[in-house]
Design an enzyme around this catalytic site. Sequence first.
Site, short mmCIF file in Angstrom:
data_model
loop_
_atom_site.label_atom_id
_atom_site.label_comp_id
_atom_site.label_asym_id
_atom_site.label_seq_id
_atom_site.Cartn_x
_atom_site.Cartn_y
_atom_site.Cartn_z
N ILE A 51 -9.50 -69.90 -35.99
CA ILE A 51 -10.24 -70.39 -37.16
C ILE A 51 -9.88 -71.86 -37.45
O ILE A 51 -10.77 -72.70 -37.65
CB ILE A 51 -9.93 -69.50 -38.38
CG1 ILE A 51 -10.40 -68.08 -38.07
CG2 ILE A 51 -10.60 -70.02 -39.64
CD1 ILE A 51 -9.70 -67.01 -38.81
N ASN A 74 0.06 -57.68 -38.73
CA ASN A 74 1.36 -58.36 -38.75
C ASN A 74 1.94 -58.32 -40.15
O ASN A 74 1.33 -57.77 -41.07
CB ASN A 74 1.23 -59.79 -38.23
CG ASN A 74 0.30 -60.62 -39.08
OD1 ASN A 74 0.57 -60.87 -40.25
ND2 ASN A 74 -0.84 -61.04 -38.51
N LYS A 126 0.97 -77.93 -32.03
CA LYS A 126 -0.17 -77.21 -32.64
C LYS A 126 -1.10 -78.19 -33.37
O LYS A 126 -2.31 -78.06 -33.33
CB LYS A 126 0.33 -76.17 -33.63
CG LYS A 126 0.48 -74.81 -33.00
CD LYS A 126 0.97 -73.75 -33.94
CE LYS A 126 1.48 -72.59 -33.09
NZ LYS A 126 2.31 -71.67 -33.81
N LYS A 159 -11.06 -41.10 -33.44
CA LYS A 159 -9.60 -41.23 -33.33
C LYS A 159 -9.15 -40.91 -31.90
O LYS A 159 -9.56 -39.89 -31.33
CB LYS A 159 -8.95 -40.27 -34.32
CG LYS A 159 -7.47 -40.41 -34.39
CD LYS A 159 -6.86 -39.42 -35.36
CE LYS A 159 -5.35 -39.47 -35.22
NZ LYS A 159 -4.71 -38.27 -35.74
N LYS A 211 -4.80 -78.19 -32.08
CA LYS A 211 -5.83 -77.59 -32.94
C LYS A 211 -6.67 -78.66 -33.64
O LYS A 211 -7.74 -78.38 -34.15
CB LYS A 211 -5.19 -76.66 -33.95
CG LYS A 211 -4.40 -75.53 -33.29
CD LYS A 211 -4.26 -74.32 -34.17
CE LYS A 211 -3.43 -73.26 -33.48
NZ LYS A 211 -3.70 -71.91 -33.98
N PRO A 228 -11.03 -65.60 -31.96
CA PRO A 228 -11.35 -67.03 -32.16
C PRO A 228 -10.26 -67.67 -33.01
O PRO A 228 -9.62 -67.00 -33.82
CB PRO A 228 -12.67 -66.99 -32.93
CG PRO A 228 -12.71 -65.65 -33.56
CD PRO A 228 -11.95 -64.73 -32.66
N PHE A 235 -0.88 -74.04 -40.72
CA PHE A 235 0.50 -73.59 -40.81
C PHE A 235 0.99 -73.32 -39.40
O PHE A 235 0.18 -73.09 -38.49
CB PHE A 235 0.60 -72.32 -41.67
CG PHE A 235 0.85 -72.63 -43.11
CD1 PHE A 235 -0.13 -73.23 -43.89
CD2 PHE A 235 2.08 -72.35 -43.69
CE1 PHE A 235 0.11 -73.55 -45.21
CE2 PHE A 235 2.33 -72.66 -45.02
CZ PHE A 235 1.35 -73.26 -45.79
N ASP A 293 -3.71 -62.96 -33.06
CA ASP A 293 -4.21 -63.74 -31.91
C ASP A 293 -5.10 -62.90 -30.99
O ASP A 293 -5.96 -63.43 -30.32
CB ASP A 293 -3.03 -64.29 -31.11
CG ASP A 293 -2.29 -65.36 -31.90
OD1 ASP A 293 -2.97 -66.18 -32.52
OD2 ASP A 293 -1.04 -65.34 -31.92
N1 CTP Z 1 -4.80 -69.67 -36.76
C1 CTP Z 1 -6.15 -69.46 -36.89
N2 CTP Z 1 -6.79 -68.59 -36.07
C2 CTP Z 1 -6.10 -67.93 -35.13
C3 CTP Z 1 -4.71 -68.13 -34.98
C4 CTP Z 1 -4.08 -69.01 -35.83
O1 CTP Z 1 -6.77 -70.07 -37.74
N3 CTP Z 1 -6.74 -67.09 -34.35
C5 CTP Z 1 -4.16 -70.67 -37.61
C6 CTP Z 1 -3.18 -70.13 -38.63
O2 CTP Z 1 -3.81 -69.81 -39.84
C7 CTP Z 1 -2.22 -71.28 -38.77
C8 CTP Z 1 -2.23 -71.94 -37.39
O3 CTP Z 1 -3.44 -71.53 -36.78
O4 CTP Z 1 -2.72 -72.23 -39.68
C9 CTP Z 1 -1.08 -71.61 -36.51
O5 CTP Z 1 -0.90 -70.22 -36.46
P1 CTP Z 1 0.32 -69.60 -35.67
O6 CTP Z 1 0.27 -68.11 -35.82
O7 CTP Z 1 1.58 -70.32 -36.03
O8 CTP Z 1 0.04 -70.02 -34.20
P2 CTP Z 1 -0.96 -69.50 -33.12
O9 CTP Z 1 -2.14 -70.39 -33.06
O10 CTP Z 1 -1.25 -68.07 -33.34
O11 CTP Z 1 -0.15 -69.75 -31.78
P3 CTP Z 1 1.15 -68.95 -31.23
O12 CTP Z 1 0.96 -67.52 -31.61
O13 CTP Z 1 1.07 -69.22 -29.78
O14 CTP Z 1 2.35 -69.58 -31.87
#
Ligand code: CTP
Length: 407
Positions: free
Chosen positions: A306, A209, A338, A287, A342, A304, A324, A277
């Site tokens: 985190i 990303n 969230k 490849k 979380k 997972p 965040f 995600d």
């Molecule tokens: N995060 C994480 N591990 C993941 C996904 C997200 O630790 N696998 C943490 C990010 O570092 C951030 C928070 O979760 O602190 C929210 O991340 P965000 O990308 O906004 O949301 P997602 O949990 O990915 O949910 P969505 O994509 O549905 O908005």
Amino acid sequence: MLNGKRILLIISGGIAAYKSLELIRTLKKSGASVRCILTQGGAQFVTPLSVAALSEEQVYTDLWSLKDETEMGHIRLSRECDLIVVAPASANIIARIANGLADDLASTTILASDKPVMVCPAMNPQMWENAATKSNIETLKKRGVIISGPAAGEMACGEIGYGRLLEPDVILSAITDFFFADKPLAGLKAIVTAGPTFEPIDPVRFVGNRSSGKQGYAIAKALSDLGASVTLVTGPTNEDAPSGIKTICIETARQMLESCQKLLPSDIAVCAAAVADWTPETYQNSKIKKTSDTSVTLKMTQNPDILSTLSKSVEKRPHLIVGFAAETDNLVDNARMKLLKKGCDWIVANSVSPENPVFGADENQVYFITSDKVEEWPRATKDDVARKLAARIVEFFNQDKAKHAAE
Ligand code: CTP
């Protein structure tokens, strides 16, 4: 105590150099590791052997020694320390540092360094009072060099005035002040995640990303500036590794989780990373070749989480966990959801809609959300957002301390 602090001690010429041996002992006793550079002048007063014996490290003397340069070049010497201390600092080395000379190992190392420098002058009182020395000291102060001493008293030459090297225990307390005064987070451990994760599809392709890592790196620095012992766990970014901060470079979400779990227990966790995600369900060792099919299907599986894992860990949950939220729509509502889902303590929410490009930008406009309030913070540089968040973290730990004291 200076446990774990790495001091690079530069011993320059002067009768006071004998005190540097006691200084090495004092620093080591307080838990610091000490690596020494002995200038040619310094070596007239103390021997490399005694410096090596007391510091229990190789002593570095020569810019041009092939052996030293292969084993430990001046760049590495200047980087692998938390503070450079020049003690004693003669009028000559002070002039050379002030003028940016690089004509021996000591001056070259200082010029090449991005580390803080403390200078402990020692010289004849007339030399100290000389306008040239005064102006050199002013130059160093303006550049942020810490000047400790000199003390007043009788000199080896019999003259009386300012010029004596500070006693080793006084230098130790100046160093301790440097590390811990105004460091309200001293003694606390922090984990900061930053950047994107890259999830490999095959040896040449990945799913990633647009995260630049800037906000997470700024938070790591802001916490470290306030004295926290920070480990930055970062996905691939173009940011330079921040100096003085332990940095673990990972690629995938699983690696990020593993690294964070190994760092527990920790007092603070700030999850600023844009963790992917999903990850490809299978990794192809070779490849993937184009075929006559015009479309391809990539099956993904969830990574997972985190932030959730850390927040819900029973035994070693960090005392304060900040997540965040990157949202394109319903920023505050989604972010509050969230926070609940979380199980973290605070959420910093930013919009990542196309009208508000955050990825790679130097500025950010965020909402600071806790279980009982939502604050809209004005648009600011990512460094300022980081400093404001760090200040809130200080407040949290101060209140926490006050609460415990009252109990
Ligand atoms: N995060 C994480 N591990 C993941 C996904 C997200 O630790 N696998 C943490 C990010 O570092 C951030 C928070 O979760 O602190 C929210 O991340 P965000 O990308 O906004 O949301 P997602 O949990 O990915 O949910 P969505 O994509 O549905 O908005």
